[in-house]
Design a protein around this motif. Structure first.
Motif, mmCIF file in Angstrom:
data_model
loop_
_atom_site.group_PDB
_atom_site.id
_atom_site.type_symbol
_atom_site.label_atom_id
_atom_site.label_comp_id
_atom_site.label_asym_id
_atom_site.label_seq_id
_atom_site.Cartn_x
_atom_site.Cartn_y
_atom_site.Cartn_z
ATOM 1 N N SER A 41 30.968 27.920 23.789
ATOM 2 C CA SER A 41 30.826 28.864 24.901
ATOM 3 C C SER A 41 29.929 28.297 25.999
ATOM 4 C CB SER A 41 30.268 30.197 24.410
ATOM 5 O OG SER A 41 28.994 30.017 23.840
ATOM 6 N N THR A 42 29.247 27.191 25.714
ATOM 7 C CA THR A 42 28.448 26.505 26.714
ATOM 8 C C THR A 42 29.085 25.158 27.019
ATOM 9 O OG1 THR A 42 27.053 25.497 25.025
ATOM 10 C CG2 THR A 42 26.308 27.590 25.934
ATOM 11 N N PHE A 43 28.900 24.676 28.254
ATOM 12 C CA PHE A 43 29.468 23.395 28.654
ATOM 13 C C PHE A 43 28.978 22.291 27.718
ATOM 14 C CE2 PHE A 43 29.411 19.385 30.925
ATOM 15 C CZ PHE A 43 30.726 19.316 31.345
ATOM 16 N N GLY A 44 29.891 21.494 27.228
ATOM 17 C CA GLY A 44 29.544 20.418 26.312
ATOM 18 C C GLY A 44 29.325 20.869 24.887
ATOM 19 N N GLY A 45 29.622 22.132 24.591
ATOM 20 C CA GLY A 45 29.348 22.667 23.264
ATOM 21 C C GLY A 45 30.379 22.322 22.201
ATOM 22 N N ALA A 46 31.576 21.954 22.606
ATOM 23 C CA ALA A 46 32.592 21.576 21.614
ATOM 24 C C ALA A 46 32.134 20.316 20.882
ATOM 25 C CB ALA A 46 33.936 21.339 22.284
ATOM 26 N N GLN A 47 32.352 20.297 19.582
ATOM 27 C CA GLN A 47 31.955 19.150 18.767
ATOM 28 C C GLN A 47 33.218 18.461 18.266
ATOM 29 O OE1 GLN A 47 29.525 20.869 15.691
ATOM 30 N NE2 GLN A 47 27.900 21.421 17.109
ATOM 31 N N PHE A 48 33.293 17.152 18.481
ATOM 32 C CA PHE A 48 34.463 16.369 18.089
ATOM 33 C C PHE A 48 34.169 15.597 16.812
ATOM 34 C CE2 PHE A 48 35.341 17.392 22.357
ATOM 35 C CZ PHE A 48 36.694 17.231 22.581
ATOM 36 N N TYR A 49 35.026 15.799 15.813
ATOM 37 C CA TYR A 49 34.958 15.047 14.562
ATOM 38 C C TYR A 49 36.220 14.192 14.517
ATOM 39 C CZ TYR A 49 31.261 18.325 13.489
ATOM 40 O OH TYR A 49 30.105 19.055 13.533
ATOM 41 N N VAL A 100 41.099 12.739 28.600
ATOM 42 C CA VAL A 100 42.016 13.861 28.454
ATOM 43 C C VAL A 100 41.282 15.201 28.532
ATOM 44 C CG1 VAL A 100 41.992 13.890 25.913
ATOM 45 C CG2 VAL A 100 43.974 14.761 27.146
ATOM 46 N N TYR A 101 39.991 15.221 28.203
ATOM 47 C CA TYR A 101 39.211 16.463 28.249
ATOM 48 C C TYR A 101 38.156 16.365 29.335
ATOM 49 C CZ TYR A 101 41.243 16.766 23.605
ATOM 50 O OH TYR A 101 42.112 16.784 22.549
ATOM 51 N N THR A 102 37.934 17.481 30.036
ATOM 52 C CA THR A 102 36.931 17.494 31.106
ATOM 53 C C THR A 102 35.679 18.260 30.706
ATOM 54 O OG1 THR A 102 37.750 19.560 32.071
ATOM 55 C CG2 THR A 102 38.773 17.495 32.827
ATOM 56 N N GLY A 103 35.747 19.057 29.686
ATOM 57 C CA GLY A 103 34.639 19.944 29.329
ATOM 58 C C GLY A 103 34.852 21.344 29.856
ATOM 59 N N TYR A 104 35.734 21.495 30.831
ATOM 60 C CA TYR A 104 36.042 22.803 31.395
ATOM 61 C C TYR A 104 37.395 23.305 30.944
ATOM 62 C CZ TYR A 104 32.103 22.068 34.492
ATOM 63 O OH TYR A 104 30.847 21.852 34.979
ATOM 64 N N VAL A 105 38.369 22.430 30.891
ATOM 65 C CA VAL A 105 39.729 22.819 30.532
ATOM 66 C C VAL A 105 40.252 21.797 29.536
ATOM 67 C CG1 VAL A 105 42.068 23.171 31.376
ATOM 68 C CG2 VAL A 105 40.144 23.825 32.802
#
Length: 128
Positions: free
Chosen positions: A85-93, A118-123
């Motif tokens: 829910s915060t920018f940069g919060g997604a974690q990639f494994y 491929v990912y921008t952090g927003y979309v």
């Protein structure tokens, strides 16, 4: 994910990139990656969301029959969304591998994307 289990709620994407020669000496740079499999979130008309990939002990998929023969890099990414829910919060494994496709088809995989890029952090575009 040290034992292979996907613990966090999120999605799974599997990308491949065909090496122009020997896959062991190729970095996979540029717009060469295409999606071959995904496990998306499931929603109920916007009233609920579930993540079928959560707690899976591993990911198994079938290569598209039209995939041409050759050597490929494979990238499986489990994207944890529990703090996204915060920018940069997604974690990639990330898990990566190399495969040699024999007796492949005559398809032209695509659309092609760059990784990173491929990912921008927003979309998060979901190439089909």
């Amino acid at each position: 994910m040290s034992d292979g289990t996907i613990y966090h709620p999120g999605v799974v994407n599997v990308y491949m990139a065909k090496a122009p020669g020997n896959v062991t000496t190729w970095a996979g740079d540029g717009a060469v990656w295409f999606k071959v499999y995904q496990i998306t979130a499931v929603t109920n008309g916007g009233t609920s969301i579930t993540f079928p990939a959560q707690n899976l002990p591993g990911v198994t998929f079938t290569l598209p029959p039209e995939l041409p023969s050759g050597q490929y890099l494979v990238r499986m990414e489990a994207i944890a969304l529990h703090v996204a829910s915060t920018f940069g919060g997604a974690q990639f494994y990330i898990s990566c591998g190399q495969v040699n496709v024999l007796n492949g088809g005559n398809g032209t995989p695509g659309p092609l994307v760059s990784i990173p890029g491929v990912y921008t952090g927003y979309v998060c575009p979901i190439p089909t």
